[in-house]
Design a protein around this motif. Structure first.
Motif, mmCIF file in Angstrom:
data_model
loop_
_atom_site.group_PDB
_atom_site.id
_atom_site.type_symbol
_atom_site.label_atom_id
_atom_site.label_comp_id
_atom_site.label_asym_id
_atom_site.label_seq_id
_atom_site.Cartn_x
_atom_site.Cartn_y
_atom_site.Cartn_z
ATOM 1 N N SER A 47 5.705 -7.784 -4.962
ATOM 2 C CA SER A 47 6.384 -6.609 -4.419
ATOM 3 C C SER A 47 7.809 -6.501 -4.925
ATOM 4 O O SER A 47 8.485 -5.504 -4.687
ATOM 5 N N GLU A 48 8.273 -7.533 -5.647
ATOM 6 C CA GLU A 48 9.659 -7.564 -6.122
ATOM 7 C C GLU A 48 9.761 -7.038 -7.543
ATOM 8 O O GLU A 48 10.264 -7.706 -8.447
ATOM 9 N N ALA A 51 7.265 -0.243 -9.075
ATOM 10 C CA ALA A 51 5.875 0.005 -8.699
ATOM 11 C C ALA A 51 5.036 0.516 -9.875
ATOM 12 O O ALA A 51 5.516 1.261 -10.731
ATOM 13 N N VAL A 72 -0.436 2.127 -4.529
ATOM 14 C CA VAL A 72 0.457 1.159 -5.168
ATOM 15 C C VAL A 72 -0.316 -0.132 -5.407
ATOM 16 O O VAL A 72 -0.892 -0.693 -4.476
ATOM 17 N N THR A 74 1.010 -2.774 -7.628
ATOM 18 C CA THR A 74 1.971 -3.861 -7.758
ATOM 19 C C THR A 74 3.365 -3.288 -7.617
ATOM 20 O O THR A 74 3.593 -2.112 -7.899
ATOM 21 N N GLY A 75 4.302 -4.104 -7.150
ATOM 22 C CA GLY A 75 5.652 -3.620 -6.956
ATOM 23 C C GLY A 75 5.803 -2.848 -5.655
ATOM 24 O O GLY A 75 4.897 -2.793 -4.824
ATOM 25 N N THR A 76 6.970 -2.229 -5.488
ATOM 26 C CA THR A 76 7.267 -1.441 -4.296
ATOM 27 C C THR A 76 7.774 -0.068 -4.709
ATOM 28 O O THR A 76 8.734 0.040 -5.480
ATOM 29 N N LYS A 78 9.572 3.381 -3.745
ATOM 30 C CA LYS A 78 10.565 3.787 -2.766
ATOM 31 C C LYS A 78 10.895 5.274 -2.912
ATOM 32 O O LYS A 78 10.781 5.837 -3.998
ATOM 33 N N GLU A 105 9.241 3.266 1.883
ATOM 34 C CA GLU A 105 8.759 2.459 0.772
ATOM 35 C C GLU A 105 7.313 2.057 1.009
ATOM 36 O O GLU A 105 6.825 2.053 2.138
ATOM 37 N N ALA A 106 6.616 1.747 -0.091
ATOM 38 C CA ALA A 106 5.207 1.355 -0.032
ATOM 39 C C ALA A 106 4.993 0.176 -0.960
ATOM 40 O O ALA A 106 5.362 0.235 -2.148
ATOM 41 N N GLY A 107 4.379 -0.890 -0.442
ATOM 42 C CA GLY A 107 4.131 -2.080 -1.233
ATOM 43 C C GLY A 107 2.724 -2.125 -1.787
ATOM 44 O O GLY A 107 1.953 -1.157 -1.678
#
Length: 258
Positions: A47-48, A51, A72, A74-76, A78, A105-107
């Motif tokens: 999540s870091e 996205a 989503v 991979t990633g986040t 926003k 935001e969406a993970g």
């Protein structure tokens, strides 16, 4: 079993979970099995990071403009991120979850509906968070050019010369259709249904299909290909209507599938 899907009860590795959307039966078990499979297969995503995901559905609405349901992966993602998705790009103005609640935001593995794109992307398009609008615009332009090249290649294969040869050789006639619909799911069903309606005397050929209103490009394509335009639950641009009247192109719109 013909497709290699063998349930565990038959000695295979496919988990079978009976579920009911009406009674809620099996939902907890289904979620448990999904979590178990994800752990066994070591499915994970960071999540870091910026996205990356997939467009599930996209459409044009009166109040929000163009909205897209994305997953989503991979990633986040926003609110405020700049994204490129197929031929579309833009800044995420707003996001909402599956219950239409606003989120910031969406993970990974979270589906959200986003607004702010300039065009309607296709279902299945990958979306990426970009550094700036120019890079997103360049990526979308590259995808649009690729689609134009592929579209020209398809139209060359169904040229009037080839059509005349096929009529003379096979004695069949062809009805060419430019198809527009409000959402991608409806578009796919209508395309498949129209193709299945073909009979020996007349072959239905959907030469172009897309989501959105009927525009000048659709009329120009129909004029060049001697096709009719069929729209489901979409509007006709005023300029497209005028051009169709001048060119004698037939436009038929429907709100109900009979």
């Amino acid at each position: 079993t013909n497709y290699g899907l063998v349930p565990e009860g038959w000695g295979g590795d496919v988990i079978m979970v009976p579920v009911s959307a009406i009674t809620g039966e099996g939902i907890d078990n289904l979620l448990e099995m999904i979590a178990l499979q994800a752990e066994i297969m070591e499915l994970n995503a960071s999540s870091e990071r910026d996205a990356i995901g997939t467009v599930i559905e996209a459409r044009r609405t009166e109040g929000k403009g163009i909205v897209a349901t994305v997953l989503v992966q991979t990633g986040t993602l926003k609110t405020g991120d700049i994204v490129a998705a197929g031929i579309a790009h833009g800044r995420v103005r707003a996001m909402s979850d599956d219950r239409n609640r606003p989120v910031m935001e969406a993970g990974p593995s979270m589906p959200v509906e986003i607004s702010g794109l300039d065009l309607v992307p296709d279902a299945g398009d990958r979306f990426y968070v970009m550094e700036d609008l120019q890079k997103a615009r360049d990526m979308a332009s590259t995808m649009a050019e690729r689609q134009r090249v592929e579209s020209r290649t398809v139209r060359q294969r169904v040229s009037m010369e080839n059509l005349l040869e096929s009529i003379q050789q096979a004695g069949t006639k062809e009805l060419k259709i430019v198809l527009k619909a409000d959402v991608q799911g409806t578009l796919e069903v209508l395309t498949r249904t129209l193709t299945d309606l073909s009979v020996s005397e007349v072959q239905a050929n959907v030469i172009h299909s897309a989501v959105g209103s009927i525009n000048d490009s659709d009329v120009l394509l129909a004029d060049a290909s001697e096709a009719v335009i069929v729209g489901f639950n979409v509007l006709v641009d005023n300029s497209a209507r005028s051009e169709a009247d001048r060119s004698g192109i037939e436009i038929r719109t429907y709100n109900v599938i009979y």
